[in-house]
Design a protein around this motif. Structure first.
Motif, mmCIF file in Angstrom:
data_model
loop_
_atom_site.group_PDB
_atom_site.id
_atom_site.type_symbol
_atom_site.label_atom_id
_atom_site.label_comp_id
_atom_site.label_asym_id
_atom_site.label_seq_id
_atom_site.Cartn_x
_atom_site.Cartn_y
_atom_site.Cartn_z
ATOM 1 N N VAL A 176 -2.922 -39.349 55.504
ATOM 2 C CA VAL A 176 -3.283 -39.622 54.095
ATOM 3 C C VAL A 176 -3.542 -38.392 53.288
ATOM 4 C CG1 VAL A 176 -4.694 -40.683 52.287
ATOM 5 C CG2 VAL A 176 -4.085 -41.967 54.419
ATOM 6 N N HIS A 177 -3.889 -37.412 54.097
ATOM 7 C CA HIS A 177 -4.149 -36.045 53.538
ATOM 8 C C HIS A 177 -3.515 -35.014 54.308
ATOM 9 C CE1 HIS A 177 -7.699 -38.394 51.346
ATOM 10 N NE2 HIS A 177 -7.061 -37.769 50.429
ATOM 11 N N THR A 178 -3.019 -33.951 53.600
ATOM 12 C CA THR A 178 -2.606 -32.918 54.295
ATOM 13 C C THR A 178 -3.644 -32.037 54.960
ATOM 14 O OG1 THR A 178 -2.450 -31.351 52.453
ATOM 15 C CG2 THR A 178 -0.365 -32.822 52.859
ATOM 16 N N LEU A 179 -3.316 -31.159 55.754
ATOM 17 C CA LEU A 179 -4.192 -30.225 56.294
ATOM 18 C C LEU A 179 -4.692 -29.262 55.411
ATOM 19 C CD1 LEU A 179 -2.503 -29.262 59.714
ATOM 20 C CD2 LEU A 179 -4.619 -30.263 59.381
ATOM 21 N N ALA A 180 -3.750 -28.786 54.297
ATOM 22 C CA ALA A 180 -4.328 -28.205 53.151
ATOM 23 C C ALA A 180 -5.364 -28.730 52.230
ATOM 24 C CB ALA A 180 -2.784 -27.527 52.363
ATOM 25 N N GLN A 181 -5.129 -30.070 52.058
ATOM 26 C CA GLN A 181 -6.048 -30.764 51.563
ATOM 27 C C GLN A 181 -7.382 -31.087 52.089
ATOM 28 O OE1 GLN A 181 -3.461 -34.290 51.017
ATOM 29 N NE2 GLN A 181 -3.075 -34.062 48.674
ATOM 30 N N CYS A 182 -7.269 -31.169 53.311
ATOM 31 C CA CYS A 182 -8.465 -31.241 53.969
ATOM 32 C C CYS A 182 -9.482 -29.756 54.010
ATOM 33 C CB CYS A 182 -8.339 -31.543 55.294
ATOM 34 S SG CYS A 182 -7.688 -33.291 55.872
ATOM 35 N N ALA A 183 -8.703 -28.805 54.344
ATOM 36 C CA ALA A 183 -9.404 -27.495 54.056
ATOM 37 C C ALA A 183 -9.893 -27.207 52.722
ATOM 38 C CB ALA A 183 -8.230 -26.343 54.359
ATOM 39 N N ALA A 184 -9.319 -27.596 51.731
ATOM 40 C CA ALA A 184 -9.844 -27.619 50.343
ATOM 41 C C ALA A 184 -10.915 -28.528 49.942
ATOM 42 C CB ALA A 184 -8.668 -27.813 49.415
ATOM 43 N N GLY A 185 -11.031 -29.616 50.481
ATOM 44 C CA GLY A 185 -11.899 -30.331 50.337
ATOM 45 C C GLY A 185 -12.120 -31.028 48.936
ATOM 46 N N GLY A 186 -13.230 -31.514 48.758
ATOM 47 C CA GLY A 186 -13.357 -32.087 47.255
ATOM 48 C C GLY A 186 -13.705 -33.616 47.320
ATOM 49 N N ALA A 187 -14.025 -34.282 46.387
ATOM 50 C CA ALA A 187 -14.527 -35.483 46.357
ATOM 51 C C ALA A 187 -13.436 -36.474 46.645
ATOM 52 C CB ALA A 187 -15.018 -35.885 44.613
ATOM 53 N N ALA A 188 -12.253 -36.065 46.552
ATOM 54 C CA ALA A 188 -11.215 -37.208 46.805
ATOM 55 C C ALA A 188 -10.936 -37.463 48.398
ATOM 56 C CB ALA A 188 -9.824 -36.542 46.220
ATOM 57 N N LEU A 189 -11.919 -36.486 49.172
ATOM 58 C CA LEU A 189 -11.677 -36.802 50.544
ATOM 59 C C LEU A 189 -12.919 -37.344 51.114
ATOM 60 C CD1 LEU A 189 -10.237 -33.062 51.406
ATOM 61 C CD2 LEU A 189 -8.966 -35.218 50.857
ATOM 62 N N VAL A 190 -13.772 -38.038 50.411
ATOM 63 C CA VAL A 190 -14.785 -38.464 51.007
ATOM 64 C C VAL A 190 -14.576 -39.778 51.869
ATOM 65 C CG1 VAL A 190 -16.681 -40.069 50.307
ATOM 66 C CG2 VAL A 190 -16.209 -38.311 48.758
ATOM 67 N N GLY A 191 -15.069 -39.699 53.186
ATOM 68 C CA GLY A 191 -14.586 -40.714 54.062
ATOM 69 C C GLY A 191 -13.330 -40.324 54.906
ATOM 70 N N ASP A 192 -12.846 -39.014 54.703
ATOM 71 C CA ASP A 192 -11.489 -38.203 55.737
ATOM 72 C C ASP A 192 -12.052 -37.245 55.748
ATOM 73 O OD1 ASP A 192 -9.290 -38.484 56.618
ATOM 74 O OD2 ASP A 192 -7.870 -38.752 55.103
ATOM 75 N N CYS A 193 -11.000 -36.417 56.609
ATOM 76 C CA CYS A 193 -11.087 -34.860 56.963
ATOM 77 C C CYS A 193 -12.383 -34.507 57.478
ATOM 78 C CB CYS A 193 -10.780 -34.281 55.770
ATOM 79 S SG CYS A 193 -9.161 -34.245 55.048
ATOM 80 N N VAL A 194 -12.924 -35.436 58.487
ATOM 81 C CA VAL A 194 -14.171 -35.152 59.203
ATOM 82 C C VAL A 194 -13.928 -34.097 60.189
ATOM 83 C CG1 VAL A 194 -16.035 -35.891 60.588
ATOM 84 C CG2 VAL A 194 -14.956 -37.264 58.632
ATOM 85 N N ALA A 195 -14.693 -33.080 60.472
ATOM 86 C CA ALA A 195 -14.483 -32.029 61.328
ATOM 87 C C ALA A 195 -14.533 -32.394 62.745
ATOM 88 C CB ALA A 195 -15.849 -30.926 61.219
ATOM 89 N N ASP A 196 -13.551 -31.914 63.462
ATOM 90 C CA ASP A 196 -13.218 -32.408 64.741
ATOM 91 C C ASP A 196 -13.627 -31.269 65.463
ATOM 92 O OD1 ASP A 196 -12.290 -33.059 67.112
ATOM 93 O OD2 ASP A 196 -10.044 -33.316 66.606
#
Length: 953
Positions: free
Chosen positions: A763-783
């Protein structure tokens, strides 16, 4: 363009019906000889006796005669000749037209209802019972939301028993097959008076040798090892010309080894694959000196992700000392190239100490209608034990020493079902010959079950039988986690005990009106209400993991920790963070300091109005063209017990389907019959069990959650053909095309948590995960396993659209041909059959690691009957070419986790490609990825045998 195949199929059905009508009108002269006429088959699919060809429902019906000739000896055989039907022998789960049961959690309803003589039955395996007991089996494809309702969102299976006879009848059967398989059966029936008849029948079946050789010395073979007994009594009474009664009671018991439902639930895990997404579907090289991670080996990660105990396969990593192996094959998995051997240190056992089924049917013939009351129920106790991890995944490592601690890592599971349910159904069925036919009814169902599941540790690992260090533990005081007195362990790492009640009731009615001599319209409605309530009690211990002792590795010090009250692991309902009170849960979790168990209560209800609308056109006696709309419903449920601790997301919403179907049933002559159907299903909130991460950090747990997939669909075409071109020759050809798709939904794939494998749709790109933000709540958890590695570091949710539904092969074909030679002494019938099944996927993710390949199978049999119909001999061979078949899609797991930093130097010295580890060291461990393990679920190897039958009268 995606609708083109279905439009073409629909057009073909219409054209066939019109051309068939013209042929029927043009025919003159005599028909084929009666000896070569396809026999009529009477079914009760719509709760009244009707000719199969007159019922506007897609039905596959198997009489005892058909099953004997074609060789349909089990429900798995039945799937070959039933379009759209899939059955998992190892777990006793059915899928029909892409919709099925994917879990054995009893609070989750099945999608295909199984009825034995009108009474709901839980074990689908009984549909494959011997022809001495069953007169016929009817498989109704498509939602049966009016007349059946409960658990019939995908269809229903009707098992119709052979009934008491008015004339005396007695028969015995005996069979012997390879693998030392014996079967003895008997039946006797007849009149007790002019108004009372009885039937008594029984069976004993035993297989001593398994299909799978266990290469660990002293362990028994597995696969098909059974010892079962069955006894049934029936009585039929005609009180007068208006009132009659039929009742049965049967008793069933299993004292099996590794045979029967559940015995092969762990599947066959032959190889470990490269987890590098640039090398998909690549088996790792074999293990060798200095290369402990190999395609033919085991999981060697010390602390697998989500585990709460050390991994027995770590003994094969070359890092610990004093390793004691139980198998002469050492750390080579003997199942790596052969599904018929395994090095399992803990053999499977399947027990059914008792199972009782009661069914009773009372019929009153009133003027113009019948009143029918059907009641009955089932009570059984099922008990399954085996290895953890199960299947062929447990390494035969008895013990090893890691630093200051000696480990005895072999673990087993104990799974039980105590289940009882009873139903009442009252039907009013019209019996007049007029244009209006109707049926009305009321249904009530009550169930109570307990489903305890636990692990048992090696008795030498005494730490599981003591209190945590210093006599305290972190249990029952969340969110403050105060240290309290902790009860001692009882040799179990995991212990879960659900206790649930289920109450369901429904009322329904259906009307059919013949508006023209050739046109009948049908409409039906059903209201259903379901309530489930109960409790779940769980205790979870941790031993040997650094995360359990603040990063202290077991190589220095090891002690147990009770995790039951840690509200980031076991849901407590504190209202803090993720620990909320979820839907369907009555209140916060209550901890019992005397037992160490956390307890919570569940209560929820679901309801729905379902029904059907049909139009049926019969321009001549040989043609039935119908179109229908049906709405089906499956109640929600709770994900409790097996595969979970107290879940943060236990609730699932109800599931519905809107089904559209057009079908043609056609007798082209007395010798050719074709039944065709084209359908389109639109699913809402499809219930799919999927692994999710519960909690966060090193103590996070992988637990199964029932996920509602917002939108999905299934569309296809089915053909059933019966052809008798000449006298004594019969040919069967069945085909099904089933195209399933998820249209909307998201989930995380724990086999590919970073969403990097081919086909992934993050759903989100790696760049979006790295940037973070409220839109990523519930996603992009650190592995932690890929942190600092290229393209790694984030676990990403994926878009599910475009994926297939689980266990739904796109194409299926079955062909059978039999010929009968008539002799003065009797007759000989020979039959040869071939079936082919397309590839299928075992989870929501249509990926190479979840794919079971296509496969085919040849069978043959010969039947001899004497001229007096007293003696019969059957010889058969199944899976002639001994091919590996797959009764469901594959599943997979990512082998990842942590290795103590004590071994950092040794891990760093391993050759390239052995373990891929994050450069970030945290919590005293190295976080690494080993590979991907793929698991298949296979059909039996070649079997052959002979059966003798004798009828006394």
């Amino acid at each position: 363009m995606q609708f083109k195949p279905y439009l073409m199929a629909t057009s073909a059905l219409l054209a066939a019906s019109l051309s068939g009508t013209a042929m029927a009108q043009a025919r003159t002269g005599t028909t084929a000889a009666a000896a070569n006429t396809i026999e009529e088959l009477v079914v009760t699919a719509e709760k009244r006796e009707q000719n199969l060809q007159d019922v506007p429902v897609a039905i596959s019906a198997f009489t005892d005669k058909t099953r004997d000739v074609v060789g349909i000896q089990s429900i798995q055989d039945m799937t070959n000749f039933t379009p759209g039907l899939q059955y998992s022998t190892s777990t006793d789960r059915i899928t029909l037209r892409g919709l099925g049961r994917l879990t054995n959690v009893l609070s989750a309803d099945a999608s295909v209802a199984n009825y034995s003589d009108g009474v709901y039955e839980t074990f689908a395996v009984r549909a494959g019972a011997s022809t001495l007991f069953l007169d016929r089996v009817e498989v109704l494809r498509g939602p049966q939301g009016t007349l059946y309702g409960r658990n019939a969102i995908a269809g229903a299976i009707n098992e119709v028993s052979k009934r008491p006879t008015k004339d005396w009848y007695a028969e015995v059967r005996g069979a012997y097959a390879n693998y030392n398989h014996s079967n003895l059966e008997f039946a006797v029936s007849g009149p007790l008076s002019d108004k009372v008849q009885f039937r008594l029948a029984g069976q004993w079946e035993d297989q001593r040798d398994g299909w799978i050789k266990n290469t660990t010395p002293g362990r028994p073979s597995e696969g098909g090892v059974i010892n079962t007994s069955f006894l049934e009594a029936q009585i039929s009474v005609q009180f007068n010309d208006k009132l009659e009664m039929w009742s049965k009671i049967n008793y069933n018991t299993w004292q099996n080894g590794a045979g029967g439902p559940g015995a092969q639930s762990g599947g066959w895990s032959p190889n470990i694959y490269n987890a590098d997404p640039t090398h998909p579907n690549q088996v790792l090289p074999d293990i060798s000196p200095g290369h402990p991670n190999g395609g033919n080996g085991f999981n060697i990660i010390e602390f697998p992700q989500f585990a709460t105990a050390i991994n027995e396969g770590f003994g094969c990593s070359g890092l610990p000392t004093n390793v004691v192996l139980l198998s002469p094959s050492g750390c080579v998995n003997t199942a790596h190239d052969n599904p018929w051997q395994k090095p399992d240190p803990v053999p499977y056992r399947v027990r059914l100490p008792n199972a009782y089924t009661v069914a009773s049917e009372w019929t009153y013939h009133a003027p113009g209608f019948d009143v029918k009351y059907i009641t009955g129920g089932v009570h059984y106790y099922y008990h399954l034990t085996g290895s953890v991890p199960n299947g062929t995944r447990q390494a035969p490592v008895d013990s090893f020493t890691s630093g200051a601690t000696q480990f005895f890592p072999i673990e087993s599971f104990d799974y039980q079902e105590h289940n009882g349910f009873w139903s009442h159904e009252l039907n009013l069925v019209s019996t007049t010959q007029g244009p209006l036919q109707w049926i009305a009814g009321f249904y009530y169902f009550k169930q109570h079950y307990t489903q305890p599941v636990l692990t048992e540790e090696d008795a030498r690992q005494t730490q599981f039988n003591i209190s945590p260090p210093f006599g305290v533990c972190l249990s029952g005081a969340a969110p403050n986690l105060q240290s309290i007195t902790c009860p001692t362990g009882i040799g179990r790492r995991f212990d879960n005990r659900p206790d649930v009640h289920d109450t369901s009731y429904a009322t329904y009615g259906q009307l059919s009106y013949k508006v023209l001599p050739t046109l009948t319209l049908t409409g039906g409605l059903r209201y259903s209400h379901d309530r489930k309530d109960g409790t779940e009690s769980v205790r979870l211990l941790c031993f040997g993991l650094p995360a359990c002792l603040g990063g202290l590795p077991p190589e220095i010090f090891a002690a147990p920790l009770d995790l039951t009250g840690v509200n980031t692991v076991v849901a407590a309902g504190t209202g803090v963070g993720i620990d909320q009170i979820p839907q369907g849960v009555s209140g916060p979790t209550v901890f019992d300091p005397a037992t160490g168990f956390a307890n919570r209560h569940y209560d929820a209800s679901w309801q729905a109005v379902t029904g059907t609308a049909k139009a049926e056109w019969q321009p001549d006696p040989d043609t039935n063209l119908y179109a229908s709309y049906s709405r089906g419903y499956r109640s929600g449920g709770f994900n409790i017990g097996i595969f979970t601790v107290l879940s943060f997301l236990p609730f699932s919403n109800k599931e519905t389907v809107d089904a559209y179907e057009i079908g043609l049933k056609k007798n082209w002559s007395n010798t050719l019959q074709t039944n065709m159907a084209a359908y389109y299903y639109s699913y809402n909130n499809l219930q799919i069990p999927i692994l999710v991460i519960q909690g966060s950090g090193p103590l996070a747990q992988a637990t199964t959650s029932f996920k509602n997939i917002p939108k999905s669909r299934s569309a296809g075409f089915e053909l059933e053909t019966l052809w008798q071109p000449i006298e004594n020759l019969q040919v069967i050809l069945n085909y099904s095309y089933n195209n399933t798709r998820i249209e909307r939904g998201t989930a995380e794939d724990l086999t590919d948590p970073d969403a990097l494998q081919p086909g992934s749709k993050p759903v989100h790109t790696l760049a979006q995960c790295a940037a973070g933000g409220a839109a990523l709540v519930g996603d992009c958890v650190a592995d932690p396993n890929t942190l600092g590695l290229p393209n790694g570091g984030f676990q990403r949710i994926q878009d599910l659209s475009g994926n297939d539904l689980p266990n739904a092969p796109r194409n299926k074909i079955a062909v059978a041909a039999n010929y009968t030679w008539r002799l003065n002494s009797g007759s000989i019938t020979g039959n040869v059959s071939w079936s082919w099944r397309d590839k299928a996927y075992g989870t929501l993710f249509t990926r190479w690691y979840n794919e079971a390949p296509s496969w085919d199978q040849w069978d043959a049999r010969a039947l001899w009957k004497d001229s007096n119909d007293k003696y019969e001999v059957i010889a058969y061979i199944k899976n002639i070419f001994n091919k590996t078949g797959y009764d469901q899609g594959a599943t997979s797991e990512l082998l990842n986790g942590a290795v103590s930093a004590v071994y950092a130097a040794q891990v760093a010295a391993l050759p390239a490609g052995q373990l891929t580890c994050s450069p970030v060291v945290a919590g005293g461990v190295l976080n690494c990825v080993q590979g991907i393990r793929k698991t298949f679920f296979t059909t039996p190897p070649r079997t052959y045998g002979i059966e003798f039958r004798y009828k006394f009268f």
